[in-house]
Every structure is written in structure tokens, then in C-alpha cells.
Design a protein around this motif. Structure first.
Motif, mmCIF file in Angstrom:
data_model
loop_
_atom_site.group_PDB
_atom_site.id
_atom_site.type_symbol
_atom_site.label_atom_id
_atom_site.label_comp_id
_atom_site.label_asym_id
_atom_site.label_seq_id
_atom_site.Cartn_x
_atom_site.Cartn_y
_atom_site.Cartn_z
ATOM 1 N N MET A 1 34.918 -64.466 -6.168
ATOM 2 C CA MET A 1 35.138 -64.643 -8.166
ATOM 3 C C MET A 1 35.033 -63.097 -8.658
ATOM 4 N N ALA A 2 34.508 -62.574 -7.962
ATOM 5 C CA ALA A 2 34.680 -60.578 -8.801
ATOM 6 C C ALA A 2 35.686 -59.704 -8.820
ATOM 7 N N VAL A 3 36.272 -60.352 -7.201
ATOM 8 C CA VAL A 3 37.719 -59.177 -7.238
ATOM 9 C C VAL A 3 39.185 -59.662 -7.106
ATOM 10 N N PHE A 4 38.934 -61.460 -7.390
ATOM 11 C CA PHE A 4 40.040 -61.914 -8.059
ATOM 12 C C PHE A 4 40.030 -62.230 -9.336
ATOM 13 N N TYR A 5 39.470 -62.053 -10.419
ATOM 14 C CA TYR A 5 39.333 -61.630 -11.592
ATOM 15 C C TYR A 5 39.343 -60.449 -12.303
ATOM 16 N N ILE A 6 38.764 -59.394 -10.904
ATOM 17 C CA ILE A 6 38.851 -57.621 -11.554
ATOM 18 C C ILE A 6 40.770 -57.179 -11.292
ATOM 19 N N ASP A 7 41.442 -58.304 -9.822
ATOM 20 C CA ASP A 7 42.203 -57.544 -9.485
ATOM 21 C C ASP A 7 43.706 -58.470 -11.207
ATOM 22 N N TYR A 8 42.976 -60.250 -11.558
ATOM 23 C CA TYR A 8 43.752 -60.648 -12.166
ATOM 24 C C TYR A 8 44.115 -59.868 -12.978
ATOM 25 N N LEU A 9 42.616 -59.852 -14.163
ATOM 26 C CA LEU A 9 43.192 -59.453 -15.213
ATOM 27 C C LEU A 9 42.915 -57.937 -15.873
ATOM 28 N N TRP A 10 42.646 -57.012 -14.678
ATOM 29 C CA TRP A 10 43.215 -55.337 -14.857
ATOM 30 C C TRP A 10 43.823 -54.342 -14.218
ATOM 31 N N LEU A 11 43.346 -54.627 -12.645
ATOM 32 C CA LEU A 11 43.886 -54.466 -11.596
ATOM 33 C C LEU A 11 45.648 -54.122 -12.131
ATOM 34 N N THR A 12 46.000 -55.478 -11.917
ATOM 35 C CA THR A 12 47.469 -56.027 -11.587
ATOM 36 C C THR A 12 48.023 -55.531 -12.896
ATOM 37 N N PRO A 13 47.780 -56.116 -13.755
ATOM 38 C CA PRO A 13 48.861 -56.107 -15.254
ATOM 39 C C PRO A 13 48.942 -54.442 -15.311
ATOM 40 N N VAL A 26 44.436 -47.781 -4.442
ATOM 41 C CA VAL A 26 42.843 -46.747 -3.882
ATOM 42 C C VAL A 26 42.039 -47.952 -4.356
ATOM 43 N N THR A 27 42.405 -48.065 -6.388
ATOM 44 C CA THR A 27 41.104 -49.080 -6.954
ATOM 45 C C THR A 27 41.046 -49.978 -5.623
ATOM 46 N N ASN A 28 41.766 -50.686 -5.372
ATOM 47 C CA ASN A 28 40.860 -52.303 -4.821
ATOM 48 C C ASN A 28 40.641 -51.300 -3.527
ATOM 49 N N THR A 29 41.387 -50.607 -2.612
ATOM 50 C CA THR A 29 40.356 -50.568 -1.352
ATOM 51 C C THR A 29 38.885 -50.211 -1.534
ATOM 52 N N PHE A 30 38.946 -49.621 -2.630
ATOM 53 C CA PHE A 30 37.292 -48.605 -3.310
ATOM 54 C C PHE A 30 36.526 -49.997 -3.376
ATOM 55 N N ILE A 31 37.175 -50.523 -4.057
ATOM 56 C CA ILE A 31 36.267 -51.854 -4.963
ATOM 57 C C ILE A 31 36.335 -53.135 -3.448
ATOM 58 N N ILE A 70 35.228 -57.743 3.669
ATOM 59 C CA ILE A 70 36.156 -57.126 3.437
ATOM 60 C C ILE A 70 37.415 -58.107 3.934
ATOM 61 N N VAL A 71 38.010 -57.867 4.732
ATOM 62 C CA VAL A 71 39.220 -59.364 4.732
ATOM 63 C C VAL A 71 38.940 -60.530 3.873
ATOM 64 N N ASN A 72 38.056 -60.894 3.553
ATOM 65 C CA ASN A 72 38.386 -62.318 2.933
ATOM 66 C C ASN A 72 38.521 -62.178 1.102
ATOM 67 N N LEU A 73 37.898 -60.866 0.757
ATOM 68 C CA LEU A 73 38.459 -59.817 -0.048
ATOM 69 C C LEU A 73 39.027 -59.368 -0.271
ATOM 70 N N VAL A 74 40.084 -58.725 0.519
ATOM 71 C CA VAL A 74 41.803 -58.483 0.546
ATOM 72 C C VAL A 74 41.933 -59.652 0.193
ATOM 73 N N ILE A 75 42.185 -61.172 0.987
ATOM 74 C CA ILE A 75 42.784 -62.083 0.851
ATOM 75 C C ILE A 75 42.656 -62.956 -0.406
ATOM 76 N N ALA A 78 44.539 -60.091 -2.633
ATOM 77 C CA ALA A 78 46.287 -60.487 -2.983
ATOM 78 C C ALA A 78 46.876 -62.006 -3.484
ATOM 79 N N ILE A 79 45.922 -63.306 -3.118
ATOM 80 C CA ILE A 79 45.609 -64.143 -3.978
ATOM 81 C C ILE A 79 46.040 -63.928 -5.391
ATOM 82 N N ALA A 80 44.760 -63.403 -6.211
ATOM 83 C CA ALA A 80 44.841 -62.866 -7.398
ATOM 84 C C ALA A 80 46.544 -62.309 -8.073
ATOM 85 N N THR A 81 46.614 -60.751 -7.692
ATOM 86 C CA THR A 81 48.213 -60.166 -7.607
ATOM 87 C C THR A 81 49.142 -61.601 -7.185
ATOM 88 N N LEU A 82 49.820 -62.435 -5.960
ATOM 89 C CA LEU A 82 50.197 -63.644 -6.324
ATOM 90 C C LEU A 82 50.368 -63.864 -7.658
#
Length: 288
Positions: A1-13, A26-31, A70-75, A78-82
Motif C-alpha cells: 500500500m505504501a509503494v502504491f500510494y507513493i507512486d500514485y499520488l507523488w512519484l508518477t504525477p 531512481v526514486t522507485n528503485t531506492f524505495i 522487491i518483485v511484489n513491490l515493483v508490481i 507498476a500498477i499504480a503508475t499505469l
């Protein structure tokens, strides 16, 4: 959930959409790496806190667990960004669609007014009183254009009244050889419809269906219920010669584009001449 909302609300936009793709990756990889390791450490810590007999797995297995997380977090990232990109594309597509419809409406206005003014000009030479009546009908139609036409949808009864005014105006300048029949059957007059969808078809019927001193027929029918709206027009076929290029078919092309934008996948438009080339038939069916 943390990775999803960080990507959806902050990193992607903030980074991906604005073109700062390097910062995004880079930020996503670090997180995901930090959280992937943190998940394993939290698992070990929670076992100790709960007093479970926990033995550290071999290093290779620990690495496998971390990679799995890490693979689960990457997924999740990716879902959040898409999802963010899909919703942004949908919003942009709706805005583009509305802008194009607005542009088409602005094109139809001068096209329609030009044809109507030409009709009144011709009528002044035939009958001044009828020309005055035509101007009165035109004022009603202009009121419709100014106050109703800018909306994406209007009540069908208002659109039908607009068509009646136009047909009455056109009939004023027709001779006895032209027979105009109209039929309107509306079971739900409050049904909504895109404004001025049918006017170009009516214009086309008078333009190509009338020839001086020749018996001509124009039949205009609109039927509507809670399931569909059907506009059916049959007129004598008197196509313009190559020297008469007034209009250039602009009105019908605008109707086709507006139907595609307003009722994509929910309309049918059939048109063409019959076998003996004497009658032209045009039918628009809009599914509600």
C-alpha cells in the motif's frame, strides 16, 4: 500500500508525467529495495518479539525472500503508475472530445446561418410578407442557437421545434410542385439529444430534393421513445451539377463527425439513392 500510494499520488504525477523519468526510476528503485529489505528485517524482528523459535535461513534463501518482496513491490508500483496514466489519459480524452465537439458546433453555426440567409434573400424577391415571416422564424432559431446550442445536450422537443421552424421557413419559398410532409412522434419529449444533429440532413433534403417546375417530394419523420431516436428523411433526388458547389458537403461531414464523437458505438447512419436513382433516403438511429 505504501509503494502504491507513493507512486500514485507523488512519484508518477511529479516525475513520470512531467518527463523526469530518471528521477522516477531512481526514486522507485531506492524505495522498493529499502522496503524489500525492511520487510525481511521486520519479519525477523517480529518473530523475536513474539518469542517464536526462529532460526535465520541461509543467506541464499534470505536473498531470495528479499527479491521476492522487491518483485511484489515493483508490481505494486507498476500498477499504480499505469492506473494514474490511464485515468489521466481518460480525462485528457474527454477534454479533447469536448473541445472537438465545441469546435464542430462553432463550424455548424456559420454554415447553417449562411444557408438560411441565402433562403431569406431569395424569398424577398418573391414575397415581402413571407420574407418578414421568415425573419421571425429565423429569430426563433437564433434564440435556440444562442441559448441552447452551446450545451452538449438539449431536450428533444426543443430540437424538434427548431426543425419545425426551419421547415416552415423553407416551405415559404417553395412552389406548388414541392410536397413537404412531416411526422413527429415523440413519446418522451424530455428525452435529451445533441443539438442540431439532424438539421444538416433537413438542409440537404431541400438542397438536393427540389428542382424548379419539377414535381418533388420531401418526407421528414422523427420517432423517439425511451430506447432510441430515429430520424428518417426521404426526398427526390436532384443532385447539384458540378458547377454548383455551394456547401461542398460540409454539413454532412460535420454531422458524421459529431455523431462519432457524441454517440460512438450507439448510432447507425444509412444513406443513399434507391435503385432507380429517383429518391434519396437518409436514416439516423441513435441508441439511448
Amino acid at each position: 500500500m505504501a509503494v502504491f500510494y507513493i507512486d500514485y499520488l507523488w512519484l508518477t504525477p511529479r516525475y513520470f508525467v512531467t518527463g523526469h523519468r530518471t528521477q522516477f526510476f531512481v526514486t522507485n528503485t531506492f524505495i522498493v529495495i529499502v522496503l524489500g529489505i525492511a520487510l525481511h528485517l521486520w519479519m525477523s524482528l517480529s518473530h523475536d518479539m513474539l518469542g517464536h523459535n526462529h532460526r535465520e535461513p541461509p543467506l541464499i534463501l534470505t536473498i531470495a525472500f528479499v527479491i521476492r518482496d522487491i518483485v511484489n513491490l515493483v508490481i505494486a508500483a507498476a500498477i499504480a503508475t499505469l492506473l494514474h496514466l490511464a485515468l489521466q489519459w481518460q480525462t485528457a480524452e474527454e477534454a479533447r472530445k469536448e473541445a472537438e465537439l465545441s469546435n464542430l458546433r462553432s463550424q455548424i453555426n456559420p454554415h447553417f446561418l449562411l444557408n438560411t440567409l441565402n433562403n431569406i434573400y431569395a424569398l424577398t424577391a418573391i414575397n415581402t410578407q413571407k420574407a418578414q415571416e421568415a425573419i421571425q422564424d429565423l429569430s426563433k432559431m437564433l434564440r435556440h442557437i444562442l441559448y441552447d446550442y452551446q450545451r452538449s445536450e438539449i431536450e428533444l422537443r426543443d430540437e424538434v421545434e427548431f426543425l419545425k421552424n426551419y421547415i416552415r421557413l423553407m416551405k415559404l419559398r417553395q412552389g406548388p410542385s414541392v410536397e413537404v410532409n412531416t411526422s413527429f412522434h415523440i413519446t418522451n419529449e424530455q428525452q435529451k439529444v445533441a443539438p442540431m444533429i439532424f438539421i444538416s440532413l433537413v438542409e440537404n433534403a431541400f438542397k438536393h430534393g427540389v428542382k424548379p417546375a419539377v414535381p418533388c417530394t420531401i418526407n421528414i419523420t422523427i420517432q423517439a421513445n425511451d430506447r432510441q431516436i430515429v430520424c428518417d428523411i426521404v426526398n427526390s433526388n436532384h443532385p447539384k451539377t458540378s458547377t454548383d458547389r455551394s456547401g461542398h458537403g460540409v454539413g454532412l461531414e460535420l454531422v458524421r463527425r459529431r455523431l462519432e464523437l457524441a454517440y460512438k458505438g450507439r448510432y447507425e447512419w444509412t444513406h443513399g439513392v434507391n435503385d432507380n436513382q429517383k429518391m434519396y433516403h437518409s436514416t439516423i438511429t441513435i441508441k439511448l
